[in-house]
Motif scaffolding. Structure first.
Motif, PDB file in Angstrom:
ATOM      1  N   MET A  30       0.831  -1.202   0.000  1.00  0.00           N
ATOM      2  CA  MET A  30       0.000   0.000   0.000  1.00  0.00           C
ATOM      3  C   MET A  30       0.871   1.260   0.000  1.00  0.00           C
ATOM      4  N   ILE A  31       1.914   1.283   0.832  1.00  0.00           N
ATOM      5  CA  ILE A  31       2.797   2.457   0.911  1.00  0.00           C
ATOM      6  C   ILE A  31       3.512   2.691  -0.418  1.00  0.00           C
ATOM      7  N   LEU A  32       4.015   1.610  -1.030  1.00  0.00           N
ATOM      8  CA  LEU A  32       4.701   1.742  -2.319  1.00  0.00           C
ATOM      9  C   LEU A  32       3.747   2.236  -3.402  1.00  0.00           C
ATOM     10  N   SER A  33       2.509   1.718  -3.392  1.00  0.00           N
ATOM     11  CA  SER A  33       1.520   2.144  -4.390  1.00  0.00           C
ATOM     12  C   SER A  33       1.211   3.631  -4.255  1.00  0.00           C
ATOM     13  N   ILE A  34       1.039   4.073  -3.009  1.00  0.00           N
ATOM     14  CA  ILE A  34       0.749   5.494  -2.772  1.00  0.00           C
ATOM     15  C   ILE A  34       1.923   6.362  -3.208  1.00  0.00           C
ATOM     16  N   LEU A  35       3.149   5.927  -2.882  1.00  0.00           N
ATOM     17  CA  LEU A  35       4.339   6.695  -3.266  1.00  0.00           C
ATOM     18  C   LEU A  35       4.471   6.803  -4.781  1.00  0.00           C
ATOM     19  N   ILE A  36       4.252   5.686  -5.477  1.00  0.00           N
ATOM     20  CA  ILE A  36       4.370   5.682  -6.938  1.00  0.00           C
ATOM     21  C   ILE A  36       3.330   6.608  -7.567  1.00  0.00           C
ATOM     22  N   LYS A  42       2.493  14.129  -9.089  1.00  0.00           N
ATOM     23  CA  LYS A  42       3.239  15.369  -8.829  1.00  0.00           C
ATOM     24  C   LYS A  42       3.948  15.853 -10.084  1.00  0.00           C
ATOM     25  N   TYR A  43       4.470  14.907 -10.852  1.00  0.00           N
ATOM     26  CA  TYR A  43       5.186  15.279 -12.077  1.00  0.00           C
ATOM     27  C   TYR A  43       4.268  15.223 -13.301  1.00  0.00           C
ATOM     28  N   GLU A  44       2.958  15.225 -13.028  1.00  0.00           N
ATOM     29  CA  GLU A  44       1.917  15.330 -14.056  1.00  0.00           C
ATOM     30  C   GLU A  44       1.987  14.219 -15.096  1.00  0.00           C
ATOM     31  N   LEU A  45       2.512  13.054 -14.689  1.00  0.00           N
ATOM     32  CA  LEU A  45       2.444  11.889 -15.562  1.00  0.00           C
ATOM     33  C   LEU A  45       1.050  11.268 -15.500  1.00  0.00           C
ATOM     34  N   ILE A  46       0.323  11.584 -14.411  1.00  0.00           N
ATOM     35  CA  ILE A  46      -1.108  11.271 -14.304  1.00  0.00           C
ATOM     36  C   ILE A  46      -1.814  12.602 -14.132  1.00  0.00           C
ATOM     37  N   ASN A  47      -2.633  12.985 -15.099  1.00  0.00           N
ATOM     38  CA  ASN A  47      -3.287  14.289 -15.013  1.00  0.00           C
ATOM     39  C   ASN A  47      -4.482  14.250 -14.052  1.00  0.00           C
ATOM     40  N   ASN A  48      -5.101  15.406 -13.843  1.00  0.00           N
ATOM     41  CA  ASN A  48      -6.203  15.517 -12.879  1.00  0.00           C
ATOM     42  C   ASN A  48      -7.384  14.624 -13.237  1.00  0.00           C
ATOM     43  N   TYR A  49      -7.617  14.450 -14.530  1.00  0.00           N
ATOM     44  CA  TYR A  49      -8.741  13.607 -14.968  1.00  0.00           C
ATOM     45  C   TYR A  49      -8.553  12.169 -14.490  1.00  0.00           C
ATOM     46  N   PHE A  50      -7.381  11.607 -14.731  1.00  0.00           N
ATOM     47  CA  PHE A  50      -7.126  10.218 -14.324  1.00  0.00           C
ATOM     48  C   PHE A  50      -7.037  10.088 -12.805  1.00  0.00           C
ATOM     49  N   GLN A  51      -6.551  11.132 -12.135  1.00  0.00           N
ATOM     50  CA  GLN A  51      -6.566  11.119 -10.676  1.00  0.00           C
ATOM     51  C   GLN A  51      -8.000  11.042 -10.145  1.00  0.00           C
ATOM     52  N   THR A  52      -8.888  11.815 -10.769  1.00  0.00           N
ATOM     53  CA  THR A  52     -10.300  11.807 -10.369  1.00  0.00           C
ATOM     54  C   THR A  52     -10.916  10.431 -10.582  1.00  0.00           C
ATOM     55  N   ILE A  53     -10.571   9.777 -11.687  1.00  0.00           N
ATOM     56  CA  ILE A  53     -11.095   8.428 -11.954  1.00  0.00           C
ATOM     57  C   ILE A  53     -10.600   7.450 -10.897  1.00  0.00           C
ATOM     58  N   ILE A  54      -9.318   7.535 -10.525  1.00  0.00           N
ATOM     59  CA  ILE A  54      -8.771   6.635  -9.503  1.00  0.00           C
ATOM     60  C   ILE A  54      -9.466   6.850  -8.166  1.00  0.00           C
ATOM     61  N   VAL A  55      -9.667   8.122  -7.786  1.00  0.00           N
ATOM     62  CA  VAL A  55     -10.356   8.417  -6.526  1.00  0.00           C
ATOM     63  C   VAL A  55     -11.797   7.910  -6.575  1.00  0.00           C
ATOM     64  N   THR A  56     -12.471   8.099  -7.701  1.00  0.00           N
ATOM     65  CA  THR A  56     -13.848   7.618  -7.855  1.00  0.00           C
ATOM     66  C   THR A  56     -13.912   6.104  -7.744  1.00  0.00           C
ATOM     67  N   ILE A  57     -12.929   5.419  -8.319  1.00  0.00           N
ATOM     68  CA  ILE A  57     -12.869   3.956  -8.193  1.00  0.00           C
ATOM     69  C   ILE A  57     -12.743   3.561  -6.725  1.00  0.00           C
ATOM     70  N   CYS A  58     -11.877   4.254  -5.988  1.00  0.00           N
ATOM     71  CA  CYS A  58     -11.697   3.955  -4.561  1.00  0.00           C
ATOM     72  C   CYS A  58     -12.999   4.176  -3.781  1.00  0.00           C
ATOM     73  N   ILE A  59     -13.698   5.272  -4.076  1.00  0.00           N
ATOM     74  CA  ILE A  59     -14.975   5.560  -3.407  1.00  0.00           C
ATOM     75  C   ILE A  59     -15.997   4.479  -3.731  1.00  0.00           C
ATOM     76  N   ASN A  60     -16.053   4.068  -4.998  1.00  0.00           N
ATOM     77  CA  ASN A  60     -17.001   3.025  -5.399  1.00  0.00           C
ATOM     78  C   ASN A  60     -16.649   1.669  -4.805  1.00  0.00           C
ATOM     79  N   ILE A  61     -15.361   1.408  -4.615  1.00  0.00           N
ATOM     80  CA  ILE A  61     -14.949   0.172  -3.946  1.00  0.00           C
ATOM     81  C   ILE A  61     -15.497   0.141  -2.520  1.00  0.00           C
ATOM     82  N   ILE A  62     -15.366   1.262  -1.813  1.00  0.00           N
ATOM     83  CA  ILE A  62     -15.881   1.336  -0.442  1.00  0.00           C
ATOM     84  C   ILE A  62     -17.395   1.153  -0.429  1.00  0.00           C
ATOM     85  N   MET A  63     -18.101   1.819  -1.336  1.00  0.00           N
ATOM     86  CA  MET A  63     -19.556   1.708  -1.403  1.00  0.00           C
ATOM     87  C   MET A  63     -20.001   0.293  -1.725  1.00  0.00           C
TER      88      MET A  63
END
Length: 373
Positions: A30-36, A42-63
């Motif tokens: 988990m720590i390595l995944s978060i760091l990666i 941070k270096y914009e290799l993942i833009n805000n759109y894909f970050q939002t999708i990842i967060v939405t996936i995490c929220i839907n996993i919890i739900m």
């Protein structure tokens, strides 16, 4: 499937960690995944759109995983999860705004410096979860004597009650909605510039999945599952079914409240209409798509469903026709879902080595060693 058995045998023989290493595998992963992900964002290799999708996936996993406790493992039928999500979203938002956001619409000025949100944010999310748990008690206690369709009606009614109540509270914006949560996230980023919502979404999603895994593999979890198979027999075998229902329902609602808090801080704006019956329907679709009583299925279905929603975004209003249609088709042609009641550890037994042994497995291992001796 001979190739699968051969693959599992090879992996199982080569990967045999000690119990001490098992306890470290999940935290380190988990720590390595978060760091990666943090470095990539941070270096914009993942833009805000894909970050939002990842967060939405995490929220839907919890739900999805939380609703599966009630609908899958316990065998009841709740379809008002959106109401508990709304409770957690509003409570956590109000707490974070009052504590950390200057110029908020509730108290005007923050009680604490914005930078302290770095430490207070997870507490705000947990407070939202606790608020959702307390609201669920109002639903759970009178519903002890009901099952199936009756519980579904009660939970739908609770969903409408919660959203209607919020709609008529001017302090939190009423029908206009509540905003300003992005300011709390920006206050955290001002201290350390990393995507905090992404980090906390992953942390809470992993903790939710792991906690459900250990709950359902514990003695308490076996009691919850006993309610599903035969409630009367469970009572005869001295299982307190009312307590099992209460624990399962309130814990499920707590996690829904946590998901709601993350959802509110992701968008920065929430409205009672965001948590209507369609939000509860989304949770139902994910549970039945993944498989009743399958935690792995809940995780997989949350990923598939979130990506599907993004693909359907151009369809706009039509997607709210397609989502219920998916639920109907699943129940008609593939009611067991992706995984049925199985877990990935049943398909790939070597995956069990990523988790520490629970008490029941320790006893079985000792018995096996004793028998071998």
């Amino acid at each position: 499937m001979q190739w699968l058995e051969s693959f599992n045998t090879r992996i199982d023989s080569r990967f045999n960690p000690s119990d001490r290493k098992r306890k470290l595998i999940m935290p380190v992963t988990m720590i390595l995944s978060i760091l990666i992900l943090t470095v990539l964002a941070k270096y914009e290799l993942i833009n805000n759109y894909f970050q939002t999708i990842i967060v939405t996936i995490c929220i839907n996993i919890i739900m999805s995983a939380s609703l599966n406790i009630v609908n899958g493992y316990m065998g009841e039928f709740s379809c008002g999860h959106g109401g508990f999500m709304a409770t957690g979203a509003y409570i956590s938002s109000v707490v974070s705004l009052v504590l950390f956001k200057d110029g908020n619409s509730i108290t005007g000025s923050a009680l604490l410096p914005e930078g302290l949100a770095l430490f207070g944010f997870p507490i705000c999310i947990l407070i939202g979860g606790l608020g959702a748990m307390l609201v669920s008690l109002i639903v759970a206690i009178p519903s002890f004597k009901t099952r199936d369709d009756y519980l579904a009606i009660i939970t739908v009614a609770a969903n409408f009650i919660v959203t209607t109540a919020i709609n008529n509270i001017p302090l939190v914006g009423g029908s206009r909605g509540l905003m300003g949560m992005k300011g709390v996230m920006n206050g955290m980023a001002d201290v350390i510039e990393v995507p905090w919502i992404l980090i906390w979404a992953i942390v809470f999603a992993v903790l939710a999945v792991v906690s459900i895994h250990f709950l359902m593999n514990s003695t308490l979890g076996k009691g919850i599952s006993a309610v599903k198979y035969d409630e009367i027999s469970a009572e005869i075998m001295s299982v307190n079914t009312n307590s099992m229902k209460l624990i399962a329902f309130t814990f499920s609602s707590f996690l829904a409240g946590v998901a709601g808090g993350l959802f509110a801080h992701l968008l920065g704006f929430i409205n009672p209409s965001s948590f209507g019956i369609m939000k509860s329907t989304e949770s139902l679709v994910m549970v039945y798509l993944g498989g009743m009583g399958s935690l792995s299925g809940s995780v997989l279905s949350a990923i598939v469903f979130t990506i599907l929603l993004e693909l359907l975004r151009p369809a706009q209003i039509l997607k709210w026709v397609i989502i219920p249609l998916i639920l109907i088709l699943i129940m008609e042609f593939h009611p067991e879902g992706i995984m049925g009641s199985k877990e990935l550890t049943h398909v790939f037994p070597w995956l069990k080595k990523f988790f520490p042994l629970n008490k029941n497995e320790v006893r079985e291992t000792k018995k096996a060693e004793g028998g071998a001796a």
